[in-house]
Design a protein around this motif. Structure first.
Motif, PDB file in Angstrom:
ATOM      1  N   THR A 107       0.714  -1.137  -0.005  1.00  0.00           N
ATOM      2  CA  THR A 107      -0.088  -0.031   0.128  1.00  0.00           C
ATOM      3  C   THR A 107       1.121   1.163   0.067  1.00  0.00           C
ATOM      4  O   THR A 107       0.780   2.128  -0.741  1.00  0.00           O
ATOM      5  N   ARG A 108       1.997   1.306   0.919  1.00  0.00           N
ATOM      6  CA  ARG A 108       2.785   2.279   0.801  1.00  0.00           C
ATOM      7  C   ARG A 108       3.543   2.622  -0.564  1.00  0.00           C
ATOM      8  O   ARG A 108       3.742   3.614  -0.955  1.00  0.00           O
ATOM      9  N   ALA A 109       3.994   1.434  -0.968  1.00  0.00           N
ATOM     10  CA  ALA A 109       4.863   1.539  -2.121  1.00  0.00           C
ATOM     11  C   ALA A 109       3.871   2.093  -3.622  1.00  0.00           C
ATOM     12  O   ALA A 109       4.313   2.677  -4.320  1.00  0.00           O
ATOM     13  N   LEU A 110       2.696   1.792  -3.144  1.00  0.00           N
ATOM     14  CA  LEU A 110       1.728   2.304  -4.171  1.00  0.00           C
ATOM     15  C   LEU A 110       1.225   3.608  -4.072  1.00  0.00           C
ATOM     16  O   LEU A 110       0.932   4.480  -4.912  1.00  0.00           O
ATOM     17  N   GLY A 111       1.887   4.214  -2.900  1.00  0.00           N
ATOM     18  CA  GLY A 111       1.464   5.649  -2.790  1.00  0.00           C
ATOM     19  C   GLY A 111      -0.030   5.866  -2.318  1.00  0.00           C
ATOM     20  O   GLY A 111      -0.612   6.846  -2.683  1.00  0.00           O
ATOM     21  N   LEU A 112      -0.599   4.695  -1.687  1.00  0.00           N
ATOM     22  CA  LEU A 112      -2.066   4.950  -1.576  1.00  0.00           C
ATOM     23  C   LEU A 112      -2.301   4.535  -0.109  1.00  0.00           C
ATOM     24  O   LEU A 112      -3.545   4.354   0.523  1.00  0.00           O
ATOM     25  N   GLU A 113      -1.608   4.928   0.838  1.00  0.00           N
ATOM     26  CA  GLU A 113      -1.566   4.779   2.293  1.00  0.00           C
ATOM     27  C   GLU A 113      -2.366   5.905   2.721  1.00  0.00           C
ATOM     28  O   GLU A 113      -2.320   7.252   2.213  1.00  0.00           O
ATOM     29  N   THR A 114      -3.516   5.793   3.856  1.00  0.00           N
ATOM     30  CA  THR A 114      -4.105   7.104   4.221  1.00  0.00           C
ATOM     31  C   THR A 114      -4.081   6.766   5.807  1.00  0.00           C
ATOM     32  O   THR A 114      -4.173   5.412   6.249  1.00  0.00           O
ATOM     33  N   ASP A 115      -4.129   7.615   6.455  1.00  0.00           N
ATOM     34  CA  ASP A 115      -3.905   7.693   8.164  1.00  0.00           C
ATOM     35  C   ASP A 115      -5.449   7.891   8.553  1.00  0.00           C
ATOM     36  O   ASP A 115      -5.942   8.888   8.260  1.00  0.00           O
ATOM     37  N   MET A 116      -5.957   6.727   9.221  1.00  0.00           N
ATOM     38  CA  MET A 116      -7.254   6.774   9.778  1.00  0.00           C
ATOM     39  C   MET A 116      -7.035   6.557  11.247  1.00  0.00           C
ATOM     40  O   MET A 116      -8.087   6.046  11.808  1.00  0.00           O
ATOM     41  N   SER A 117      -6.023   6.998  11.708  1.00  0.00           N
ATOM     42  CA  SER A 117      -5.983   6.946  13.084  1.00  0.00           C
ATOM     43  C   SER A 117      -6.868   7.849  14.023  1.00  0.00           C
ATOM     44  O   SER A 117      -7.456   7.219  15.080  1.00  0.00           O
ATOM     45  N   GLU A 118      -7.625   8.825  13.406  1.00  0.00           N
ATOM     46  CA  GLU A 118      -8.639   9.592  14.020  1.00  0.00           C
ATOM     47  C   GLU A 118      -9.861   9.008  14.408  1.00  0.00           C
ATOM     48  O   GLU A 118     -10.622   8.862  15.177  1.00  0.00           O
ATOM     49  N   ARG A 119      -9.997   7.638  13.573  1.00  0.00           N
ATOM     50  CA  ARG A 119     -10.960   6.740  13.716  1.00  0.00           C
ATOM     51  C   ARG A 119     -10.686   5.409  14.114  1.00  0.00           C
ATOM     52  O   ARG A 119     -11.586   4.691  14.260  1.00  0.00           O
ATOM     53  N   GLY A 120      -9.531   5.410  14.897  1.00  0.00           N
ATOM     54  CA  GLY A 120      -9.134   4.281  15.474  1.00  0.00           C
ATOM     55  C   GLY A 120      -8.672   3.085  14.562  1.00  0.00           C
ATOM     56  O   GLY A 120      -8.627   1.853  15.049  1.00  0.00           O
ATOM     57  N   LEU A 121      -8.501   3.424  13.320  1.00  0.00           N
ATOM     58  CA  LEU A 121      -7.947   2.396  12.494  1.00  0.00           C
ATOM     59  C   LEU A 121      -6.585   2.268  11.904  1.00  0.00           C
ATOM     60  O   LEU A 121      -6.126   1.499  11.266  1.00  0.00           O
ATOM     61  N   GLY A 122      -5.943   3.579  12.323  1.00  0.00           N
ATOM     62  CA  GLY A 122      -4.584   3.353  11.895  1.00  0.00           C
ATOM     63  C   GLY A 122      -4.330   3.716  10.440  1.00  0.00           C
ATOM     64  O   GLY A 122      -5.077   4.276   9.721  1.00  0.00           O
ATOM     65  N   ALA A 123      -3.000   3.273   9.899  1.00  0.00           N
ATOM     66  CA  ALA A 123      -2.615   3.356   8.597  1.00  0.00           C
ATOM     67  C   ALA A 123      -3.371   2.261   7.837  1.00  0.00           C
ATOM     68  O   ALA A 123      -3.169   1.097   7.906  1.00  0.00           O
ATOM     69  N   ARG A 124      -3.986   2.625   6.762  1.00  0.00           N
ATOM     70  CA  ARG A 124      -5.105   1.933   5.924  1.00  0.00           C
ATOM     71  C   ARG A 124      -4.710   2.234   4.390  1.00  0.00           C
ATOM     72  O   ARG A 124      -4.016   2.974   3.970  1.00  0.00           O
ATOM     73  N   CYS A 125      -5.170   1.638   3.444  1.00  0.00           N
ATOM     74  CA  CYS A 125      -5.242   1.739   2.258  1.00  0.00           C
ATOM     75  C   CYS A 125      -6.404   2.550   1.687  1.00  0.00           C
ATOM     76  O   CYS A 125      -7.600   2.198   2.279  1.00  0.00           O
ATOM     77  N   ARG A 126      -6.139   3.379   0.938  1.00  0.00           N
ATOM     78  CA  ARG A 126      -7.236   4.125   0.184  1.00  0.00           C
ATOM     79  C   ARG A 126      -7.907   3.095  -0.726  1.00  0.00           C
ATOM     80  O   ARG A 126      -7.466   2.393  -1.091  1.00  0.00           O
ATOM     81  N   ARG A 127      -9.140   3.709  -0.845  1.00  0.00           N
ATOM     82  CA  ARG A 127     -10.335   2.726  -1.647  1.00  0.00           C
ATOM     83  C   ARG A 127      -9.839   2.970  -3.294  1.00  0.00           C
ATOM     84  O   ARG A 127      -9.951   4.230  -3.444  1.00  0.00           O
ATOM     85  N   PHE A 128      -9.768   2.014  -4.027  1.00  0.00           N
ATOM     86  CA  PHE A 128      -9.260   2.232  -5.226  1.00  0.00           C
ATOM     87  C   PHE A 128      -9.802   0.916  -6.146  1.00  0.00           C
ATOM     88  O   PHE A 128     -10.041  -0.011  -5.483  1.00  0.00           O
ATOM     89  N   SER A 129      -9.711   1.177  -7.451  1.00  0.00           N
ATOM     90  CA  SER A 129      -9.651   0.017  -8.294  1.00  0.00           C
ATOM     91  C   SER A 129      -8.729   0.295  -9.348  1.00  0.00           C
ATOM     92  O   SER A 129      -8.374   1.345  -9.850  1.00  0.00           O
ATOM     93  N   MET A 130      -8.134  -0.845  -9.923  1.00  0.00           N
ATOM     94  CA  MET A 130      -7.209  -0.757 -11.124  1.00  0.00           C
ATOM     95  C   MET A 130      -7.410  -1.824 -11.975  1.00  0.00           C
ATOM     96  O   MET A 130      -7.453  -3.011 -11.610  1.00  0.00           O
ATOM     97  N   VAL A 131      -6.664  -1.745 -13.435  1.00  0.00           N
ATOM     98  CA  VAL A 131      -6.849  -2.706 -14.443  1.00  0.00           C
ATOM     99  C   VAL A 131      -5.232  -2.641 -14.555  1.00  0.00           C
ATOM    100  O   VAL A 131      -4.603  -1.900 -14.622  1.00  0.00           O
ATOM    101  N   VAL A 132      -4.903  -4.141 -14.348  1.00  0.00           N
ATOM    102  CA  VAL A 132      -3.336  -4.274 -14.344  1.00  0.00           C
ATOM    103  C   VAL A 132      -3.173  -5.236 -15.439  1.00  0.00           C
ATOM    104  O   VAL A 132      -3.633  -6.659 -15.309  1.00  0.00           O
TER     105      VAL A 132
END
Length: 161
Positions: A107-132
Motif C-alpha cells: 500500500t505504501r509502495a503504491l502511494g495509496l496509504e491513508t492515516d485513519m488514526s482519528e477513527r481508531g483504524l491506523g494506517a490503511r489503504c485508500r479505496r481504489f480499483s485498477m486494471v493491471v
C-alpha cells in the motif's frame, strides 16, 4: 508518490488468503502475464467495503471475466486470517482473490496509504480499483469521498474494460 497509469507495480510479498491457510505471493509473479482487476479497500468487515465495494465485484464477476480479466483481487491492510474470514463472510472466496498487506508495505509502495488514526483504524489503504496487465497499471480509479465506492466500483471498471 502515487502510482499512475503506465507504471509497473512494485515487487513485494503479500499473503493470499485461501481455505488451506495463507500462501506467500510475490506481486511480480501474481500479475505476470495476466490481466487482473485489483481493488483496494480500507479494511475487511468495514461497512462500505463489505456492503458495497466487494459485493459489486462479486456480483459482476462473470461480466468482468468475460472481458478478458484473469482474476479479481481485493487488497487490504489486514492480516491473512482476517482476509480469509472476510472472504468466507462475503461468500466471494471462490470468485475474488483476497490479498493481505498486513504491514502495509505494498500500500505504501503504491502511494495509496491513508492515516485513519482519528477513527481508531491506523494506517490503511485508500479505496481504489485498477486494471493491471502484466504488472503494468492500465486504469486507475482512486475514490476521493469516504464511505463510497463509485469511482472505484465495479460499474466503473466494466466501463473501462
Amino acid at each position: 508518490m502515487t502510482i499512475s497509469i503506465g507504471d509497473r507495480l512494485p515487487e513485494v510479498m503479500l499473503k493470499k488468503a485461501s481455505p488451506e491457510g495463507a500462501e506467500d505471493i510475490r506481486t511480480v509473479d501474481f500479475f505476470a502475464g495476466r490481466k487482473v482487476v485489483m481493488i483496494g479497500v480500507p479494511g475487511a468487515f468495514t461497512p462500505t467495503c463489505s456492503n458495497d465495494h466487494v459485493p459489486g465485484f462479486a456480483e459482476n464477476y462473470d461480466a468482468i471475466r468475460a472481458r478478458g480479466v484473469d482474476a479479481i483481487a481485493v487488497l487490504a491492510v489486514n492480516d491473512h486470517h482476517v482476509m480469509g474470514a472476510w472472504a468466507r463472510f462475503t461468500g466471494a472466496e471462490n470468485k475474488l482473490v483476497f490479498l493481505a498487506d498486513g504491514n502495509g508495505v505494498f500500500t505504501r509502495a503504491l502511494g495509496l496509504e491513508t492515516d485513519m488514526s482519528e477513527r481508531g483504524l491506523g494506517a490503511r489503504c485508500r479505496r481504489f480499483s485498477m486494471v493491471v496487465e502484466d504488472g503494468i497499471v492500465k486504469e486507475l480509479n482512486i475514490e476521493e469521498a469516504r464511505g463510497q465506492a463509485i469511482t472505484s466500483g465495479a460499474a466503473r471498471i466494466l466501463e473501462q474494460l
